[in-house]
Design a protein around this motif. Structure first.
Motif, PDB file in Angstrom:
ATOM      1  N   THR A 169       0.535 -16.769 -10.224  1.00 41.34           N
ATOM      2  CA  THR A 169      -0.095 -16.221  -8.993  1.00 41.34           C
ATOM      3  C   THR A 169       0.595 -15.350  -7.982  1.00 41.34           C
ATOM      4  OG1 THR A 169       0.033 -18.186  -7.675  1.00 41.34           O
ATOM      5  CG2 THR A 169      -1.834 -18.170  -9.016  1.00 41.34           C
ATOM      6  N   ARG A 170       2.076 -15.579  -8.189  1.00 40.71           N
ATOM      7  CA  ARG A 170       2.811 -14.862  -7.455  1.00 40.71           C
ATOM      8  C   ARG A 170       2.689 -13.369  -7.994  1.00 40.71           C
ATOM      9  NH1 ARG A 170       6.149 -18.079  -4.231  1.00 40.71           N
ATOM     10  NH2 ARG A 170       4.675 -19.280  -2.995  1.00 40.71           N
ATOM     11  N   GLY A 171       2.610 -13.279  -9.335  1.00 43.26           N
ATOM     12  CA  GLY A 171       2.624 -11.728 -10.028  1.00 43.26           C
ATOM     13  C   GLY A 171       1.471 -11.381  -9.800  1.00 43.26           C
ATOM     14  N   VAL A 172       0.232 -12.182  -9.680  1.00 45.61           N
ATOM     15  CA  VAL A 172      -0.900 -11.553  -9.441  1.00 45.61           C
ATOM     16  C   VAL A 172      -1.055 -10.958  -8.007  1.00 45.61           C
ATOM     17  CG1 VAL A 172      -3.696 -12.163  -9.083  1.00 45.61           C
ATOM     18  CG2 VAL A 172      -2.257 -13.139 -10.772  1.00 45.61           C
ATOM     19  N   LEU A 173      -0.299 -11.596  -7.186  1.00 50.50           N
ATOM     20  CA  LEU A 173      -0.250 -10.898  -5.778  1.00 50.50           C
ATOM     21  C   LEU A 173       0.559  -9.887  -5.565  1.00 50.50           C
ATOM     22  CD1 LEU A 173       0.000 -14.509  -3.770  1.00 50.50           C
ATOM     23  CD2 LEU A 173      -1.893 -12.928  -3.683  1.00 50.50           C
ATOM     24  N   ALA A 174       1.346  -9.874  -6.515  1.00 54.45           N
ATOM     25  CA  ALA A 174       2.476  -8.626  -6.386  1.00 54.45           C
ATOM     26  C   ALA A 174       1.385  -7.457  -7.052  1.00 54.45           C
ATOM     27  CB  ALA A 174       3.672  -8.711  -7.434  1.00 54.45           C
ATOM     28  N   LEU A 175       0.604  -7.649  -7.970  1.00 51.63           N
ATOM     29  CA  LEU A 175      -0.109  -6.682  -8.656  1.00 51.63           C
ATOM     30  C   LEU A 175      -1.150  -6.415  -7.491  1.00 51.63           C
ATOM     31  CD1 LEU A 175      -1.165  -4.872 -10.890  1.00 51.63           C
ATOM     32  CD2 LEU A 175      -2.521  -6.833 -11.746  1.00 51.63           C
ATOM     33  N   ALA A 176      -1.618  -7.201  -6.811  1.00 53.45           N
ATOM     34  CA  ALA A 176      -2.813  -6.853  -5.746  1.00 53.45           C
ATOM     35  C   ALA A 176      -2.241  -5.935  -4.676  1.00 53.45           C
ATOM     36  CB  ALA A 176      -3.406  -8.128  -5.099  1.00 53.45           C
ATOM     37  N   ALA A 177      -0.924  -6.386  -4.383  1.00 57.54           N
ATOM     38  CA  ALA A 177      -0.306  -5.467  -3.176  1.00 57.54           C
ATOM     39  C   ALA A 177       0.029  -4.026  -3.572  1.00 57.54           C
ATOM     40  CB  ALA A 177       1.097  -6.180  -2.961  1.00 57.54           C
ATOM     41  N   LEU A 178       0.156  -3.715  -5.065  1.00 58.46           N
ATOM     42  CA  LEU A 178       0.509  -2.546  -5.685  1.00 58.46           C
ATOM     43  C   LEU A 178      -0.979  -1.934  -5.662  1.00 58.46           C
ATOM     44  CD1 LEU A 178       2.842  -3.294  -8.695  1.00 58.46           C
ATOM     45  CD2 LEU A 178       3.366  -2.203  -6.606  1.00 58.46           C
ATOM     46  N   CYS A 179      -1.933  -2.484  -6.009  1.00 57.71           N
ATOM     47  CA  CYS A 179      -3.071  -1.844  -5.815  1.00 57.71           C
ATOM     48  C   CYS A 179      -3.697  -1.409  -4.640  1.00 57.71           C
ATOM     49  CB  CYS A 179      -4.373  -2.812  -6.351  1.00 57.71           C
ATOM     50  SG  CYS A 179      -4.137  -3.133  -8.192  1.00 57.71           S
ATOM     51  N   CYS A 180      -3.227  -2.214  -3.419  1.00 57.47           N
ATOM     52  CA  CYS A 180      -3.509  -1.983  -2.057  1.00 57.47           C
ATOM     53  C   CYS A 180      -2.858  -0.698  -1.724  1.00 57.47           C
ATOM     54  CB  CYS A 180      -3.345  -2.942  -1.237  1.00 57.47           C
ATOM     55  SG  CYS A 180      -4.724  -4.211  -1.215  1.00 57.47           S
ATOM     56  N   ALA A 181      -1.620  -0.678  -1.994  1.00 55.54           N
ATOM     57  CA  ALA A 181      -0.689   0.644  -1.736  1.00 55.54           C
ATOM     58  C   ALA A 181      -1.344   1.974  -2.297  1.00 55.54           C
ATOM     59  CB  ALA A 181       0.529   0.563  -2.566  1.00 55.54           C
ATOM     60  N   ALA A 182      -1.843   1.622  -3.698  1.00 55.62           N
ATOM     61  CA  ALA A 182      -2.479   2.752  -4.185  1.00 55.62           C
ATOM     62  C   ALA A 182      -3.818   3.150  -3.382  1.00 55.62           C
ATOM     63  CB  ALA A 182      -2.971   2.534  -5.639  1.00 55.62           C
ATOM     64  N   MET A 183      -4.371   2.484  -2.854  1.00 61.45           N
ATOM     65  CA  MET A 183      -5.763   2.653  -2.208  1.00 61.45           C
ATOM     66  C   MET A 183      -5.155   3.378  -0.661  1.00 61.45           C
ATOM     67  SD  MET A 183      -7.742  -0.924  -2.553  1.00 61.45           S
ATOM     68  CE  MET A 183      -8.258  -1.555  -4.065  1.00 61.45           C
ATOM     69  N   PHE A 184      -4.434   3.150  -0.146  1.00 66.51           N
ATOM     70  CA  PHE A 184      -3.707   3.785   0.985  1.00 66.51           C
ATOM     71  C   PHE A 184      -3.250   5.110   0.669  1.00 66.51           C
ATOM     72  CE2 PHE A 184      -3.449  -0.415   3.066  1.00 66.51           C
ATOM     73  CZ  PHE A 184      -3.773  -0.004   4.519  1.00 66.51           C
ATOM     74  N   ILE A 185      -2.734   5.414  -0.327  1.00 70.48           N
ATOM     75  CA  ILE A 185      -2.360   6.907  -0.875  1.00 70.48           C
ATOM     76  C   ILE A 185      -3.756   7.424  -1.238  1.00 70.48           C
ATOM     77  CG2 ILE A 185      -1.248   8.173  -2.729  1.00 70.48           C
ATOM     78  CD1 ILE A 185       0.777   6.768  -0.796  1.00 70.48           C
ATOM     79  N   ALA A 186      -4.610   6.918  -1.759  1.00 64.87           N
ATOM     80  CA  ALA A 186      -6.035   7.589  -1.889  1.00 64.87           C
ATOM     81  C   ALA A 186      -6.505   7.952  -0.818  1.00 64.87           C
ATOM     82  CB  ALA A 186      -6.567   6.690  -2.779  1.00 64.87           C
ATOM     83  N   THR A 187      -6.568   7.383   0.472  1.00 64.22           N
ATOM     84  CA  THR A 187      -6.982   7.825   1.634  1.00 64.22           C
ATOM     85  C   THR A 187      -6.466   9.061   2.097  1.00 64.22           C
ATOM     86  OG1 THR A 187      -7.182   5.381   2.086  1.00 64.22           O
ATOM     87  CG2 THR A 187      -7.352   6.778   4.159  1.00 64.22           C
ATOM     88  N   ILE A 188      -5.250   9.550   1.715  1.00 60.64           N
ATOM     89  CA  ILE A 188      -4.947  10.684   2.202  1.00 60.64           C
ATOM     90  C   ILE A 188      -5.828  11.814   1.758  1.00 60.64           C
ATOM     91  CG2 ILE A 188      -2.792  12.314   2.072  1.00 60.64           C
ATOM     92  CD1 ILE A 188      -1.040   9.716   1.679  1.00 60.64           C
ATOM     93  N   VAL A 189      -6.358  11.562   0.814  1.00 59.80           N
ATOM     94  CA  VAL A 189      -7.100  12.384  -0.140  1.00 59.80           C
ATOM     95  C   VAL A 189      -8.597  12.264   0.434  1.00 59.80           C
ATOM     96  CG1 VAL A 189      -8.116  13.535  -2.200  1.00 59.80           C
ATOM     97  CG2 VAL A 189      -5.483  12.647  -2.149  1.00 59.80           C
TER      98      VAL A 189
END
Length: 960
Positions: free
Chosen positions: A238-258
């Motif tokens: 699950t720590r690996g799952v949480l790491a992937l979830a954090a990466l997805c959230c980071a991508a969402m913040f970058i998408a907000t720029i657009v």
């Protein structure tokens, strides 16, 4: 104030550099300062730079706002009021947070050096199949970096939020500024800035989640440390799952720029939080409850086996010699004949009791004193290597008359201690006093010629100024009682010929006399930091030093021997030990010179360094005692040249090296649980042990564990006795019977640059469950309540102790020694009596011995053993009455004292009368508690016995 602070800072740096230069370890200080400086700069620039950048970007990207509401008008007024001080705030805030960030980074200089100089362990962990060095060196450093970056980005994000809010780039009231506005409003620049920071923070958190997978190998569980079934199957994935979830959230913040909307990343953060709760807490709890609990023993068995193996490796217990020992409890004649050498080497002197005796008999002058707890070493006496109780006369300014206490006397006259005093550990005078083999001032004895002056040692004053013009320092009184003086001629300390050095030390110590006194002249040297352990820790700050340093005469010098440990709390799978708890015992609770360790938790420890501190010059030498220790290799790479190879140790030094007590205490604590070989037995905790409380401890140490004891003995299976460190175990719970006996071979040999192959061999005797062997507390209970009379049948032990106390004397129980001899266990406890009076001191008046359920006591060890084992003391030269006579006297309960036969020889008749008279006088003195008269009677008894033996026709006296 700033000027005073700067002066003190410069003076402190000056004196610190001078001190390190004086001991030849300035390279250590240089490396430490450079590392700390680089880390401080990096940490300060990262933290302060990130905050300053956020503030600067927010200010430059501020929108042009025309106030359209009262709220916006109020904010505009705030901005106007803040603008005059903005530049100063923009500099002060980043500087302040940068300073704390730099200090945080600089404090981790040891982690940085270990990582930069990391070496492989050559062993892989059981779960990830990575080298142990990755977990010990790399994971802690990466964890620190992740933590530092998290702090930096959070501060930068907070600064950005505040600045954008202040300048209108962020409006929480939304479009129109009304109370019912729809959502927060951000300018394009603010949105980009905040999204980049949030995305960076989430990327770091993703790294943290991934790294925590490796950190789980050292997480403490309910039974073991590290990976369990639930950790393996639920937490690590699950720590690996949480790491992937954090990466997805980071991508969402970058998408907000657009996209320009905050809805998607905010929903992503909410979902990640839900996932963290679900897969990080709920799912592991579900696995533990419904998969593990129903079959926990079988599920956890492979993980327990891995943890047991890792723990034994980490604490140096991989090659422990274990054997079952069915101890007999029957004492019979002839039982000790196979253990003669061990019996002859029994140490009767208790080093924690006889300090006052040493003080009264060998202190000589009030400004010298002995420590409260003495040490046990080995020296050759009459061609035989013997356990020896040793101590040095340290400096005692409290003993100087108040009328003579002034700055000059305290710092330039009373400057050092004098001489080593040593006593045979197994011999006593007829009065119960130590038999000194090295004594007096000037020193004389078996130690030969050596430099006796002690300028560096335990419990010394802060600093002394030595050398200079004339012989100013008090040394010792000569035969006529006149005080001799001396002048320090060594190279220890820092020269004060340079006025700047004198000024720097005056500022550092806040003592103007260093600068102004005429007692400080050309050639004067200041010696400080005089405690041997502190000196070693200063030149090797990466070491944990043993709490019991000890003096030895080595190659004509008094050398303090200090054991140094390399430790870690990141060994995967190994159980963690609290150093303070593991090394505390009854001795550390009452002695000022034996200390428990205070360095927190560890799960890896090695006695990697043997260090020496010269008592005269203060010279410090470090020797690589465990050269293959990966942590020592890393540190020696970091501080090149600071540790000498073992090959440079002299034969004399090696012969005095011993197995360190604190390491042994930690190991015995680990073995309380990890002596269990079987995983199912470990799981059920059906055979937990504990170190017994010290049954002989005084009121100040009640409930403290029994300390380990240095003894020369032969363990079952050993061909010859060896200098060893020993301890006992009892079951956890209310039972007090003996369940285990632990020893470690402590004699390093006497070959230069090489330790004996048997050194460090840990031996464990385990009592079968079918046997019931008396434990230390049970023996002590028997001792305190027995009605057993002394070997001569004169008085019960309880009456002897009661009479001593009623006469105003103090009774002290000596160390309770346990020895595996005669197929069972022998207990030996000396009893000390100290008469009333300020100048009185403890004298050993009795020895109590026990074997199985039998107990005996007498004024001497030989007599007590003869009574216990029917005339078989096992010690050469001891009285050996026939078995029948001994048993007869013991069984009848009557006076079994030797009665000489009549003879027509006049010399023999007189000797027999003297023998009887001396015996009667001794018994009368014992009943009165007059120990001086008792000692004199014993001396007359021995002389009469020798005379009678010589005059008898057969050369012996026949017992009736």
């Amino acid at each position: 104030m700033a000027a005073i602070f700067l002066v003190r800072l410069v003076a402190g740096a000056w004196t610190q550099w001078a001190w390190f230069d004086s001991v030849g370890f300035v390279g250590v200080l240089r490396t430490q300062w450079i590392t700390q400086g680089v880390l401080f700069v990096i940490g300060a620039l990262l933290t302060g730079g990130a905050v300053w950048t956020s503030l600067a970007v927010a200010h430059r990207a501020r929108p042009v706002i025309v106030p359209e509401s009262d709220d916006e008008l109020v904010m505009e007024r705030y901005r106007g009021a803040f603008e005059p001080i903005r530049r100063r705030v923009w500099m002060a805030v980043p500087a302040l947070v940068g300073f704390f960030g730099g200090a945080t980074a600089a404090s981790q200089w040891k982690l940085a050096l270990l990582w930069l100089n990391r070496v492989p362990f050559g062993t892989k962990d059981a779960h990830f199949n990575k080298d142990i060095g990755f977990f010990v060196f790399t994971v802690p450093w990466l964890s620190f970096l992740v933590g530092l970056l998290t702090m930096v980005l959070m501060l930068a994000l907070l600064a950005a939020l505040l600045a954008h809010y202040l300048y209108g780039g962020l409006n929480f009231r939304g479009a129109g500024g009304g109370a019912h506005s729809r959502s927060p409003r951000t300018s394009a620049a603010a949105r980009v800035h905040l999204c980049v920071l949030a995305a960076a923070l989430l990327l770091v958190r993703a790294g943290s989640f991934w790294l925590s997978r490796y950190e789980s190998t050292t997480a403490a569980g309910s039974r073991i440390t590290g990976v369990t079934y639930t950790v393996d199957h639920a937490i690590i994935p699950t720590r690996g799952v949480l790491a992937l979830a954090a990466l997805c959230c980071a991508a969402m913040f970058i998408a907000t720029i657009v996209t320009g909307t905050w809805r998607v990343p905010l929903v992503g953060v909410a979902m990640m939080t839900a996932v963290a709760v679900l897969v990080g807490q709920v799912y592991p709890a579900f696995v533990q409850r419904f998969q593990v609990k129903p079959s926990e023993a079988s599920k956890e068995t492979p993980y327990i086996k891995d943890a047991m193996a890792a723990t034994m490796r980490a604490y140096g217990l991989g090659d422990i010699d274990r054997r079952s020992y069915s101890a007999t409890t029957d004492a019979s004649g002839g039982q000790l004949r196979g253990d003669t050498a061990t019996m002859r080497g029994i140490r009767l002197l208790d080093p924690t009791v006889v300090g006052a005796t040493f003080q009264q008999l060998q202190g000589r002058v009030n400004y010298y004193r002995f420590p409260s707890s003495l040490d046990v070493d080995r020296y050759t006496t009459n061609g035989e290597k013997r356990d020896t109780v040793v101590a040095v006369r340290g400096l005692n300014l409290a003993g100087v008359p108040a009328s003579q206490r002034n700055w000059v006397n305290d710092h330039t006259v009373y400057t050092h201690g004098y001489g080593v005093v040593a006593a045979d550990g197994g011999k006593l005078t007829s009065e119960g006093a130590p038999v000194f083999v090295e004594k007096d001032m000037p020193t004389s004895g078996v130690l030969g010629k050596y430099e006796p002056r002690i300028y560096f040692g335990e419990d010394m004053p802060g600093f002394s100024i030595v050398g200079g013009q004339g012989a100013r320092e008090l040394d010792h009184p000569d035969a006529s009682g006149e005080q001799k003086r001396t002048r320090y001629a060594g190279k220890g300390g820092v020269a004060l010929s340079n006025p700047m050095s004198r000024l720097a030390y005056a500022v550092t110590y806040g003592d103007k006399n260093i600068l102004l006194s005429d007692a400080v002249s050309d050639g004067s040297r200041i010696i400080d930091n005089r405690d041997p352990s502190e000196r070693v820790k200063a030149v090797a700050p990466w070491l944990t030093t043993d709490g019991d340093v000890y003096p030895s005469v080595v190659d004509g010098r008094v050398q303090w021997i200090v054991d140094g440990y390399t430790t870690s709390d990141n060994y995967p799978g190994a159980a963690k030990s609290n150093l303070s708890g593991a090394t505390s015992d009854s001795t550390t609770a009452t002695s000022r010179n034996v200390r428990a360790l205070r360095d927190g938790q560890v799960n890896y420890i090695r006695n990697s360094v043997k260090a020496t501190v010269d008592a005269y010059s203060g010279e410090v030498k470090l020797y690589a005692w465990e050269p293959n220790d990966p942590m020592l290799k890393a540190w020696t790479k970091a501080f090149g040249g600071s540790v000498k190879p073992m090959s440079q140790m002299s034969a004399d030094l090696v012969s005095h090296v011993r197995y360190p007590s604190d390491l042994f205490k930690v190991q015995r604590t680990v073995l309380e649980t990890y002596h269990q070989n079987d995983a199912s037995e470990f799981f059920n905790a059906s055979d937990q042990w504990q170190v017994p409380d010290d049954p002989t401890a005084g009121e100040n140490a009640k409930g403290q564990p029994q300390p380990p004891y240095y003894l020369t003995l032969a363990m079952p299976g050993q061909k010859a006795p060896s200098y060893s460190l020993t301890s006992t175990y009892i079951p956890v719970g209310s039972r007090q019977n003996l369940t285990g006996y632990l020893s470690v071979d402590s004699d390093a040999g006497s070959e230069a640059g090489k330790k004996a192959s048997s050194y460090g061999r840990v031996r464990l005797l385990e009592m079968p469950g079918s046997t019931s062997v008396t434990g230390p507390a049970q023996f002590q209970n028997d001792l305190d309540s027995t009605t057993r009379t002394s070997a001569d049948g004169s008085v019960p032990l309880t009456q002897f102790l009661s009479q001593a106390r009623q006469s105003g004397s103090t009774v002290a129980r000596g160390n309770l020694l346990t020895l595996p001899v005669g197929g069972g266990f022998l207990y030996v406890e000396p009893i000390y009596v100290q008469a009333r009076g300020a100048t009185s001191y403890p004298l050993q008046r009795a020895v109590v011995v026990g074997f199985g359920n039998k107990l005996a006591w007498a004024p001497t060890l030989e007599a007590a053993l003869d009574d216990l084992f029917a005339g078989d003391s096992g010690a050469d030269g001891a009285p050996q009455p026939s078995q029948d006579d001994a048993n007869s006297g013991k069984d009848s309960g009557k006076d079994s004292t030797t009665k000489p036969s009549t003879s027509s020889n006049a010399t023999l008749d007189k000797a027999l009368k003297d023998l009887q008279k001396a015996y009667d006088d001794g018994q009368a003195a014992m009943k009165k508690g007059d120990w001086k008269a008792y000692g004199e009677a014993q001396q007359r008894l021995q002389k009469a016995l020798d005379s009678a033996t010589s005059a008898a026709p057969s050369g012996s006296v026949t017992a009736k």
